[in-house]
Design a protein around this motif. Structure first.
Motif, short mmCIF file in Angstrom:
data_model
loop_
_atom_site.label_atom_id
_atom_site.label_comp_id
_atom_site.label_asym_id
_atom_site.label_seq_id
_atom_site.Cartn_x
_atom_site.Cartn_y
_atom_site.Cartn_z
N GLU A 10 1.76 3.41 4.76
CA GLU A 10 3.11 2.99 5.65
C GLU A 10 2.81 3.88 7.62
O GLU A 10 3.30 3.34 8.03
CB GLU A 10 4.08 3.55 5.50
CG GLU A 10 4.90 3.53 3.99
CD GLU A 10 4.78 2.28 4.16
OE1 GLU A 10 5.83 1.96 5.35
OE2 GLU A 10 4.57 1.22 2.84
N ARG A 35 1.02 -0.34 8.56
CA ARG A 35 1.58 -1.12 8.96
C ARG A 35 2.34 -0.93 10.00
O ARG A 35 1.71 -1.86 10.89
CB ARG A 35 3.16 -0.31 8.24
CG ARG A 35 4.51 -1.72 8.11
CD ARG A 35 5.73 -1.11 7.59
NE ARG A 35 5.01 -1.16 5.83
CZ ARG A 35 5.78 -2.30 5.52
NH1 ARG A 35 5.65 -3.01 5.64
NH2 ARG A 35 5.58 -2.03 3.41
N ARG A 73 4.95 -8.74 -7.21
CA ARG A 73 5.97 -8.39 -6.31
C ARG A 73 5.29 -9.17 -4.35
O ARG A 73 5.69 -9.54 -3.91
CB ARG A 73 7.00 -7.54 -6.36
CG ARG A 73 8.37 -7.22 -5.96
CD ARG A 73 9.10 -6.40 -5.92
NE ARG A 73 8.51 -4.94 -5.29
CZ ARG A 73 7.91 -3.46 -6.52
NH1 ARG A 73 8.67 -3.55 -7.79
NH2 ARG A 73 7.25 -2.53 -6.19
N ALA A 74 4.71 -7.64 -4.90
CA ALA A 74 3.66 -8.50 -3.14
C ALA A 74 3.47 -9.51 -3.27
O ALA A 74 3.77 -10.25 -2.03
CB ALA A 74 2.90 -7.46 -2.86
N VAL A 103 4.46 -8.11 4.91
CA VAL A 103 5.51 -7.78 3.36
C VAL A 103 6.21 -6.93 3.79
O VAL A 103 5.48 -5.87 3.28
CB VAL A 103 4.54 -9.33 2.10
CG1 VAL A 103 4.17 -10.20 3.01
CG2 VAL A 103 3.89 -7.82 1.86
N PRO A 104 7.59 -6.76 2.41
CA PRO A 104 8.22 -4.94 1.91
C PRO A 104 7.15 -4.56 1.56
O PRO A 104 6.86 -3.12 1.41
CB PRO A 104 9.05 -5.75 1.99
CG PRO A 104 9.57 -6.96 2.22
CD PRO A 104 8.27 -7.69 2.60
N THR A 105 6.66 -5.09 0.30
CA THR A 105 6.29 -4.22 -0.52
C THR A 105 4.84 -4.53 0.02
O THR A 105 3.81 -5.03 -0.44
CB THR A 105 5.87 -4.93 -2.34
OG1 THR A 105 7.45 -5.00 -2.29
CG2 THR A 105 5.27 -4.40 -3.43
N GLU A 144 6.30 -11.85 -1.90
CA GLU A 144 6.50 -11.54 -0.97
C GLU A 144 5.98 -12.49 -0.17
O GLU A 144 6.50 -12.86 1.03
CB GLU A 144 6.88 -10.05 -0.75
CG GLU A 144 7.95 -9.67 -1.48
CD GLU A 144 8.60 -8.36 -1.18
OE1 GLU A 144 8.89 -7.14 -1.98
OE2 GLU A 144 7.57 -7.76 -0.36
N ARG A 184 4.24 -3.92 -8.90
CA ARG A 184 3.60 -4.15 -7.79
C ARG A 184 2.92 -5.68 -7.47
O ARG A 184 3.32 -5.93 -6.11
CB ARG A 184 2.82 -2.85 -6.81
CG ARG A 184 4.36 -2.33 -7.23
CD ARG A 184 3.66 -0.13 -7.15
NE ARG A 184 2.68 0.24 -8.33
CZ ARG A 184 1.63 0.16 -7.86
NH1 ARG A 184 1.08 0.92 -6.38
NH2 ARG A 184 0.79 0.71 -8.83
#
Length: 204
Positions: free
Chosen positions: A126, A130, A169-170, A141-143, A173, A166
């Motif tokens: 983060e 990012r 999910r990533a 992507v969000p994750t 996305e 995780r």
């Protein structure tokens, strides 16, 4: 569709490369389930370190590095994974993206991930990764996925999803962003561009 992974792992075998492979496969499976034909490639920066350094000094990429840059900038989606060094991405990882044209990744879906010895470094996703790709105007992507040493083989707990969840999910996305992205316009050949320029010069 072209899905490219960039791994900045320095060892062989590498947990960074392993994470890149699993994220790429997760996105590929989701895209295939959506009916897309997907080609994948993993670019290992370890073998390009000298070429990246030479490009930074000379301004001209050697052929292998030029091919890697073309693959990254021409991809429909990216998975980028770095080991954590000094609480940030590795110098090799940053140097590779420094030699890419700042506008070349505009609008490109990107999944960011990192590996490290302990979970204490997970905020690198983060505070470093990012923002880097936001600066390049990519769509992150969000994750984001961080894998500490203890995450491999862990199923998680009631508060935290395990690494496999995780990754799924990533990958999902990233696949969704790639599938929703408008097709890239084919570059116009020189003759077609000249004809349009001449047409614009017509006088009434």
């Amino acid at each position: 569709m072209k899905l490219i992974a960039v791994s900045a792992g320095l060892s062989t075998p590498s947990s960074t490369r392993l994470l890149a492979d699993r994220l790429t496969e997760s996105a590929r499976q989701e895209l295939t389930a959506r009916g897309h034909l997907v080609s994948t490639e993993v670019i290992e920066l370890r073998g390009l370190a000298g070429d990246v350094a030479n490009h930074l000094v000379t301004g001209f990429p050697p052929p292998r590095l030029a091919a890697a840059i073309d693959a990254v900038t021409g991809a429909d989606g990216l998975v980028v994974v770095t080991p954590v060094f000094a609480a940030s991405y590795s110098g090799l990882f940053k140097s590779f993206f420094d030699v890419i044209d700042p506008d070349a990744l505009t609008g490109q879906p990107v999944l960011v991930a990192a590996t490290g010895g302990t979970a204490r470094h997970s905020l690198v996703l983060e505070h470093a990764m990012r923002p880097l790709f936001a600066h390049l105007r990519a769509v992150v992507v969000p994750t984001a996925v961080y894998a500490a040493s203890e995450d491999w083989g862990s199923g998680g707990d009631e508060y935290t999803d395990g690494l496999p969840a995780r990754i799924r999910r990533a990958g999902g996305e990233l696949a969704a962003l790639m599938a929703a992205r408008p097709p890239r316009a084919e570059p116009e050949d020189d003759v077609g561009a000249l004809e349009r320029q001449l047409a614009d010069l017509r006088f009434d």
